[in-house]
Design a protein around this motif. Structure first.
Motif, PDB file in Angstrom:
ATOM      1  N   GLY A 108     -41.783  11.514 -19.996  1.00 17.61           N
ATOM      2  CA  GLY A 108     -42.804  12.059 -20.876  1.00 17.61           C
ATOM      3  C   GLY A 108     -42.123  12.623 -22.110  1.00 17.61           C
ATOM      4  N   ARG A 109     -42.693  13.688 -22.660  1.00 17.89           N
ATOM      5  CA  ARG A 109     -42.051  14.371 -23.790  1.00 17.89           C
ATOM      6  C   ARG A 109     -41.485  15.686 -23.298  1.00 17.89           C
ATOM      7  N   ALA A 110     -40.268  15.988 -23.738  1.00 20.29           N
ATOM      8  CA  ALA A 110     -39.606  17.205 -23.280  1.00 20.29           C
ATOM      9  C   ALA A 110     -38.664  17.738 -24.346  1.00 20.29           C
ATOM     10  N   LEU A 111     -38.515  19.038 -24.350  1.00 15.91           N
ATOM     11  CA  LEU A 111     -37.559  19.732 -25.222  1.00 15.91           C
ATOM     12  C   LEU A 111     -36.732  20.648 -24.341  1.00 15.91           C
ATOM     13  N   ILE A 112     -35.409  20.543 -24.461  1.00 13.77           N
ATOM     14  CA  ILE A 112     -34.497  21.397 -23.701  1.00 13.77           C
ATOM     15  C   ILE A 112     -33.539  22.054 -24.678  1.00 13.77           C
ATOM     16  N   ARG A 113     -33.443  23.362 -24.590  1.00 14.28           N
ATOM     17  CA  ARG A 113     -32.482  24.080 -25.421  1.00 14.28           C
ATOM     18  C   ARG A 113     -32.081  25.355 -24.693  1.00 14.28           C
ATOM     19  N   PRO A 114     -30.968  25.987 -25.103  1.00 13.14           N
ATOM     20  CA  PRO A 114     -30.576  27.240 -24.465  1.00 13.14           C
ATOM     21  C   PRO A 114     -31.684  28.282 -24.571  1.00 13.14           C
ATOM     22  N   ASP A 134     -35.448  25.528  -7.343  1.00 10.17           N
ATOM     23  CA  ASP A 134     -34.286  25.253  -6.503  1.00 10.17           C
ATOM     24  C   ASP A 134     -32.994  25.223  -7.317  1.00 10.17           C
ATOM     25  N   ASP A 135     -33.097  25.547  -8.607  1.00  7.50           N
ATOM     26  CA  ASP A 135     -31.928  25.510  -9.488  1.00  7.50           C
ATOM     27  C   ASP A 135     -32.039  26.657 -10.483  1.00  7.50           C
ATOM     28  N   LYS A 136     -31.849  27.862  -9.970  1.00  5.95           N
ATOM     29  CA  LYS A 136     -32.028  29.068 -10.787  1.00  5.95           C
ATOM     30  C   LYS A 136     -31.036  29.112 -11.946  1.00  5.95           C
ATOM     31  N   ALA A 137     -29.815  28.653 -11.708  1.00  5.44           N
ATOM     32  CA  ALA A 137     -28.798  28.687 -12.770  1.00  5.44           C
ATOM     33  C   ALA A 137     -29.254  27.873 -13.978  1.00  5.44           C
ATOM     34  N   PHE A 142     -31.473  27.302 -19.561  1.00 10.02           N
ATOM     35  CA  PHE A 142     -32.165  26.418 -20.500  1.00 10.02           C
ATOM     36  C   PHE A 142     -33.672  26.656 -20.505  1.00 10.02           C
ATOM     37  N   TYR A 143     -34.225  26.493 -21.680  1.00 10.59           N
ATOM     38  CA  TYR A 143     -35.666  26.581 -21.901  1.00 10.59           C
ATOM     39  C   TYR A 143     -36.191  25.155 -21.961  1.00 10.59           C
ATOM     40  N   VAL A 144     -37.112  24.818 -21.061  1.00  9.07           N
ATOM     41  CA  VAL A 144     -37.596  23.451 -20.925  1.00  9.07           C
ATOM     42  C   VAL A 144     -39.107  23.411 -21.148  1.00  9.07           C
ATOM     43  N   LEU A 145     -39.536  22.689 -22.188  1.00 13.25           N
ATOM     44  CA  LEU A 145     -40.954  22.478 -22.458  1.00 13.25           C
ATOM     45  C   LEU A 145     -41.275  21.013 -22.224  1.00 13.25           C
ATOM     46  N   VAL A 146     -42.354  20.733 -21.511  1.00 19.28           N
ATOM     47  CA  VAL A 146     -42.716  19.350 -21.191  1.00 19.28           C
ATOM     48  C   VAL A 146     -44.217  19.160 -21.347  1.00 19.28           C
ATOM     49  N   ASN A 147     -44.631  17.906 -21.497  1.00 19.79           N
ATOM     50  CA  ASN A 147     -46.064  17.615 -21.555  1.00 19.79           C
ATOM     51  C   ASN A 147     -46.577  16.975 -20.269  1.00 19.79           C
ATOM     52  N   ARG A 161     -29.603  17.496 -14.306  1.00 21.36           N
ATOM     53  CA  ARG A 161     -29.414  18.916 -14.631  1.00 21.36           C
ATOM     54  C   ARG A 161     -27.934  19.301 -14.609  1.00 21.36           C
ATOM     55  N   ASN A 162     -27.165  18.676 -13.714  1.00 19.88           N
ATOM     56  CA  ASN A 162     -25.729  18.982 -13.681  1.00 19.88           C
ATOM     57  C   ASN A 162     -25.039  18.544 -14.970  1.00 19.88           C
ATOM     58  N   VAL A 163     -25.428  17.386 -15.496  1.00 20.58           N
ATOM     59  CA  VAL A 163     -24.840  16.914 -16.754  1.00 20.58           C
ATOM     60  C   VAL A 163     -25.215  17.863 -17.897  1.00 20.58           C
ATOM     61  N   VAL A 164     -26.479  18.280 -17.930  1.00 28.11           N
ATOM     62  CA  VAL A 164     -26.928  19.192 -18.978  1.00 28.11           C
ATOM     63  C   VAL A 164     -26.217  20.542 -18.872  1.00 28.11           C
ATOM     64  N   MET A 165     -26.025  21.028 -17.648  1.00 26.36           N
ATOM     65  CA  MET A 165     -25.361  22.323 -17.461  1.00 26.36           C
ATOM     66  C   MET A 165     -23.937  22.310 -18.014  1.00 26.36           C
ATOM     67  N   ASP A 166     -23.295  21.158 -17.978  1.00 22.15           N
ATOM     68  CA  ASP A 166     -21.921  21.065 -18.497  1.00 22.15           C
ATOM     69  C   ASP A 166     -21.877  21.020 -20.018  1.00 22.15           C
TER      70      ASP A 166
END
Length: 208
Positions: A108-114, A134-137, A142-147, A161-166
């Motif tokens: 869908g559409r998503a925005l991810i940023r710190p 299930d992934d509090k860290a 990250f702030y995740v907005l989705v539609n 999520r692991n790739v993004v966390m790095d």
């Protein structure tokens, strides 16, 4: 001299930065010039408010399981003074690097940023963010907005999520439209920063 990017309108300083960035990428990855590809960057919110978006160079990274890309982008912004037709409040060009990858799953559409403190306060009043319980860290970082919550939760699995966390960078923006992901920020192109973007999409393409 032939350069692996479009030099029209570039200052000598910008050309040197582009060349240094290209050489660093070439030293770490097997990259190839793509030729003219329309990546439809104008569809992304990251480029809203730009009067023109011009890709000065685009390169496919062949090291990953599936192709991913690095883009050298020229941003043109103009703001006119509403009182007169001829004068402008500003008219300038910016040169940025962005990376692009294609996801297997439709997000869908998503925005991810710190995530910022302001985000956390807004979330207390208006719960609009997608959290992964299930992934509090990840959710704390990250702030995740989705539609489309269902599509996003399916596409943003643990590997994603692991790739993004790095890829922790205070100014980074990740935006997704369906299967297409872009990552970058609005700071001037720099070799080391561009390399980090390339490493991110290469890892994403290999794992997701």
């Amino acid at each position: 001299m032939d350069y692996p990017f479009d030099t029209v309108g570039l200052s000598s300083e910008a050309i040197d930065t582009f060349e240094d960035t290209y050489k660093l990428l070439q030293s770490k990855f097997r990259i190839e010039h793509t030729g003219n590809i329309d990546f439809h960057l104008e569809d992304f919110e990251a480029f809203k408010g730009c009067d023109n978006i011009n890709v000065k160079g685009s390169y496919v990274i062949k090291n990953a399981r599936t192709d991913c890309y690095i883009l050298f982008v020229e941003i043109h912004k103009v703001k006119k003074d509403g009182n007169t037709r001829s004068s402008s409040l500003y008219d300038y060009y910016e040169y940025q690097s962005w990376a692009l990858a294609y996801l297997k799953k439709d997000c869908g559409r998503a925005l991810i940023r710190p995530e910022t403190l302001a985000d956390k306060l807004i979330e207390l009043v208006h719960p609009v963010e997608l959290d992964f319980y299930d992934d509090k860290a990840f959710s704390d970082t990250f702030y995740v907005l989705v539609n489309d919550r269902y599509k996003a939760e399916s596409a943003m699995n643990r590997d994603f999520r692991n790739v993004v966390m790095d890829m922790r960078h205070e100014d980074v923006i990740i935006e997704i439209i369906n299967h297409t992901l872009i990552i970058g920020h609005h700071k001037p192109i720099m070799p080391e920063t561009t390399l980090k973007l390339a490493e991110f999409v290469a890892r994403l393409a290999s794992n997701c």
